[in-house]
Structures are given as C-alpha cells and as structure tokens.
Design a protein around this motif. Structure first.
Motif, PDB file in Angstrom:
ATOM      1  N   GLU A 205       0.834  -1.206   0.000  1.00 14.00           N
ATOM      2  CA  GLU A 205       0.000   0.000   0.000  1.00 14.00           C
ATOM      3  C   GLU A 205       0.872   1.262   0.000  1.00 14.00           C
ATOM      4  O   GLU A 205       0.533   2.258  -0.652  1.00 14.00           O
ATOM      5  N   ALA A 206       1.978   1.221   0.730  1.00 17.15           N
ATOM      6  CA  ALA A 206       2.870   2.382   0.764  1.00 17.15           C
ATOM      7  C   ALA A 206       3.485   2.631  -0.607  1.00 17.15           C
ATOM      8  O   ALA A 206       3.627   3.785  -1.042  1.00 17.15           O
ATOM      9  N   LEU A 207       3.838   1.558  -1.301  1.00 19.16           N
ATOM     10  CA  LEU A 207       4.392   1.709  -2.648  1.00 19.16           C
ATOM     11  C   LEU A 207       3.334   2.251  -3.608  1.00 19.16           C
ATOM     12  O   LEU A 207       3.615   3.128  -4.435  1.00 19.16           O
ATOM     13  N   GLN A 208       2.122   1.755  -3.490  1.00 23.84           N
ATOM     14  CA  GLN A 208       1.045   2.235  -4.356  1.00 23.84           C
ATOM     15  C   GLN A 208       0.765   3.715  -4.106  1.00 23.84           C
ATOM     16  O   GLN A 208       0.440   4.465  -5.043  1.00 23.84           O
ATOM     17  N   ALA A 209       0.942   4.153  -2.847  1.00 19.25           N
ATOM     18  CA  ALA A 209       0.699   5.565  -2.519  1.00 19.25           C
ATOM     19  C   ALA A 209       1.710   6.487  -3.206  1.00 19.25           C
ATOM     20  O   ALA A 209       1.439   7.674  -3.405  1.00 19.25           O
ATOM     21  N   MET A 210       2.861   5.953  -3.577  1.00 16.79           N
ATOM     22  CA  MET A 210       3.861   6.754  -4.288  1.00 16.79           C
ATOM     23  C   MET A 210       3.531   6.944  -5.762  1.00 16.79           C
ATOM     24  O   MET A 210       4.167   7.746  -6.438  1.00 16.79           O
ATOM     25  N   TRP A 211       2.576   6.209  -6.259  1.00 16.19           N
ATOM     26  CA  TRP A 211       2.366   6.108  -7.703  1.00 16.19           C
ATOM     27  C   TRP A 211       2.302   7.454  -8.430  1.00 16.19           C
ATOM     28  O   TRP A 211       2.921   7.611  -9.487  1.00 16.19           O
ATOM     29  N   PRO A 212       1.557   8.447  -7.918  1.00 15.85           N
ATOM     30  CA  PRO A 212       1.496   9.732  -8.640  1.00 15.85           C
ATOM     31  C   PRO A 212       2.872  10.362  -8.858  1.00 15.85           C
ATOM     32  O   PRO A 212       3.089  11.061  -9.859  1.00 15.85           O
ATOM     33  N   ASP A 213       3.829  10.103  -7.936  1.00 15.74           N
ATOM     34  CA  ASP A 213       5.173  10.657  -8.085  1.00 15.74           C
ATOM     35  C   ASP A 213       6.014   9.867  -9.081  1.00 15.74           C
ATOM     36  O   ASP A 213       7.036  10.369  -9.569  1.00 15.74           O
ATOM     37  N   LEU A 214       5.593   8.642  -9.371  1.00 15.70           N
ATOM     38  CA  LEU A 214       6.363   7.804 -10.285  1.00 15.70           C
ATOM     39  C   LEU A 214       5.910   7.923 -11.736  1.00 15.70           C
ATOM     40  O   LEU A 214       6.704   7.712 -12.653  1.00 15.70           O
ATOM     41  N   HIS A 235      15.733   3.342 -14.514  1.00 13.02           N
ATOM     42  CA  HIS A 235      16.566   4.223 -13.698  1.00 13.02           C
ATOM     43  C   HIS A 235      15.804   5.489 -13.313  1.00 13.02           C
ATOM     44  O   HIS A 235      15.931   5.975 -12.180  1.00 13.02           O
ATOM     45  N   ALA A 236      15.024   6.025 -14.231  1.00 12.28           N
ATOM     46  CA  ALA A 236      14.230   7.211 -13.929  1.00 12.28           C
ATOM     47  C   ALA A 236      13.231   6.918 -12.810  1.00 12.28           C
ATOM     48  O   ALA A 236      13.000   7.753 -11.925  1.00 12.28           O
ATOM     49  N   ILE A 237      12.637   5.735 -12.824  1.00  9.46           N
ATOM     50  CA  ILE A 237      11.700   5.349 -11.767  1.00  9.46           C
ATOM     51  C   ILE A 237      12.436   5.218 -10.438  1.00  9.46           C
ATOM     52  O   ILE A 237      11.944   5.655  -9.382  1.00  9.46           O
ATOM     53  N   CYS A 238      13.636   4.640 -10.456  1.00  8.63           N
ATOM     54  CA  CYS A 238      14.412   4.508  -9.224  1.00  8.63           C
ATOM     55  C   CYS A 238      14.748   5.871  -8.637  1.00  8.63           C
ATOM     56  O   CYS A 238      14.652   6.084  -7.419  1.00  8.63           O
ATOM     57  N   LEU A 239      15.136   6.805  -9.487  1.00 10.87           N
ATOM     58  CA  LEU A 239      15.448   8.148  -9.013  1.00 10.87           C
ATOM     59  C   LEU A 239      14.209   8.833  -8.434  1.00 10.87           C
ATOM     60  O   LEU A 239      14.300   9.563  -7.442  1.00 10.87           O
TER      61      LEU A 239
END
Length: 342
Positions: A205-214, A235-239
């Motif tokens: 759930e925490a990872l999914q909450a980041m989605w708009p930033d990814l 790499h862009a996603i990792c950054l």
C-alpha cells in the motif's frame, strides 16, 4: 561502525569501453558513453610552458600514484614545474575539509571527480602524442577508469550500490586514489544508514501511494524514457523513488534484470534483455514496469511471466545504481556503471 567491503573479484578488462545494450532487437540503437575530451585551459597553458619536461614529470607522477615509482635520470625532467604533476592528479585538492561534509560524495566532490576525468583524459591524449611508455599510459588509464566508475554511479543513494562499488574498486590496481575512495565509500555507508535508517520493508500500500510521483518517469506510449528504453525508464523510476522516499531507496530498492539463455525475450517484443525497478516489500518483491501495467506494481512472478522467462534462472536482482546490464556472473561490473543521460 565501519562496514567491511565485499569479497573482491578479479579485475575487469581494462580496455572495454562501457556501452548500453539495446532494449529491443530493432528500434533505437545502443549508444556508447564517451568520456569528456575537452582540454582544460590550464592544462593547455601548462603544455605550452613546460614542454616535454612537464609530460615526463606527469608520467612519473602517475607511476607514483600507481605504486610504481621510477625516478627520471634527466635533470631537466626532475626539475619539471609543480604544475605538471598537479595536472595528472588533484589529490591535493581533496583536503580534509571536503571529508567534513555531511555526505562524503557531496556535489562539490562529484564536480572535482569530473574535473579529474577531464584532466586525465587530456593528459592521456598528450601522452599518446608524445609516445609515452605504455606502462605509464596504463597507470593513467587505470586512474581514469576508477574516476569514471565512481562518477557514473552518482548519486550514491543505495547501500547495495555502495557495496558493489567497494567490490569493484577493490579489484583495481593499488593507488593512493583507490585507498582514499574506498575509505569514502565506507563513510558513505555510514552516511546512508545514519541519515536514512531502515524502518523495514514498506507495504504494498505504501508503494502504491507513491504512484502519482512515479508516473512522470513512465514516459510516453510503451513506457519509454528518452532513447534508453527499459534501462533509462527503470533508472528514472528509481530516481523518482529516491526523491520520494530516500530510506526505501537506500535499503529496499533494486532492479530486476531478465536475461535470455540465447535468442530473444518475449515473442512480440523480441528483446535482447529487459529490466525494471523493483521494491522488496512486506508483501514480497514488487516490480514497477509500465510496459505491462501503468496502474500498479506487479508481483515478481507475474512480471517474469509477462516477460516470458523463468524467474528462477533468467531473472537477476541487482543494485539499482547501475544503469547497464550485469556481467557474465550476473553481478554488476565496470561496464554496468554508466552515466544516466535523461
């Protein structure tokens, strides 16, 4: 507490220039990274004023760095200006004040590494023109490869990446520069663990909450970023994750590389390889790959099935700081460390 480096492996081939392997069999071609070739104005001035004596002194200085001190018998060579020695190595520029920075590999240190790359490249070109001894050129090339390896791994935001850098630098020829940077890498481990303590694997759930930033890192149709295909996109996603959650990036962010036994990957795409960002969560390893799903992360087994590979034999987890494909042992090597060009 200082952390120990991983077990060393044999030195990588020195003369191989890092190249990106193409994501697809057809389409955008792979692009070889080239080192800066611009000659600093100070070095041009030095070459005009010091002449052959400067070149000879520079060669001697490089041999000193490599632990192979050999004094010239020529009085003219021994009397070469101090600027000639400084043109090859700027070790003196790295005073104790730079090590007092909060982060060992600060922006200022990275800039100095870039300057050293330029100076060493220019000096190697001058040595070629002057028919310098091959052994002296090898010492200079070793130093240039060490600097390039470090520069291409910036920013050092992953504990696993730092461990791999320690392993790779440990296999390089001995020099004062190698010793200094190994110490700084150990200090970087302390910095990451102290500044971004590990609170344990995040939840799905925490990872999914980041989605708009990814999403901005996903790119256009097909999830491409620039000309780098899956490598650049991952790499862009990792950054983006590192900006959003430095602690997750430091301890739980990786990349998953799918490599074929021969032939191509995926019946439709016909990839030479495929790579995507991944996070080890409390719910298992989740892969972020907008080629297959732009709305949610995929379980590792589901992602492998989409790529059409066996996850037990053809999928390899690597430190996310390395942009390029892992080496023959499926671990990052010097050719895996390439500068990211967004």
């Amino acid at each position: 507490m200082r952390r120990s480096a991983r077990e060393e492996i044999p030195t990588q081939e020195r003369d191989r220039a890092p190249r990106r392997a193409p994501d697809r069999a057809e389409g955008a071609g792979a692009r070889a990274d080239s080192l800066p070739s611009a000659r600093p104005s100070a070095l041009w001035s030095l070459q005009r004023s010091a002449g052959n004596a400067a070149v000879t002194a520079a060669i001697q200085r490089m041999e000193d760095i490599g632990g192979k001190r050999k004094r010239s018998a020529s009085p003219e060579d021994q009397a070469a200006p101090k600027q000639a020695r400084a043109a090859v190595s700027s070790e003196e520029e790295y005073s104790s004040s730079s090590e007092e920075e909060e982060e060992p590999f600060s922006d200022d240190v990275v800039e100095r590494i870039e300057n050293d790359q330029q100076k060493m490249t220019a000096m190697l070109e001058k040595m070629d023109e002057s028919n310098a001894p091959d052994r002296a050129k090898r010492v200079g090339q070793d130093q240039l490869e060490l600097l390039t390896l470090l520069r291409n791994l910036m920013p050092m935001r992953s504990v696993d990446t730092v461990h791999e850098a320690i392993r790779l630098l440990g296999a390089r020829p001995d020099s004062s520069r190698k010793t200094k940077y190994l110490r700084m890498l150990e200090e970087q481990l302390d910095y990451l663990t102290d500044k971004f303590p590990d609170a344990g694997p995040p939840t799905a759930e925490a990872l999914q909450a980041m989605w708009p930033d990814l999403v901005p890192a996903f790119g256009s149709a097909g999830g491409q970023v620039g000309e780098d295909g899956c490598e650049g996109r991952a790499h862009a996603i990792c950054l983006a994750i590192a900006r959003r959650s430095p602690a997750i990036a430091a301890h739980h962010l990786t990349k998953q590389w799918a490599l074929p036994d021969g032939g191509r990957l995926h019946a439709d795409h016909q990839w030479n390889h495929h790579v995507a960002a991944s996070v080890t969560t409390a719910n298992g390893i989740l892969v972020i790959d907008p080629v297959f799903d732009r709305s949610r992360p995929l379980q590792l087994s589901e992602w492998a099935a989409r790529v059409q590979v066996d996850p037990r034999t053809n999928v390899h987890q690597v430190a996310w700081g390395f942009l390029g494909r892992p080496g023959t042992d499926n671990r990052p090597d010097a050719n895996s460390a390439m500068a990211y060009m967004p």
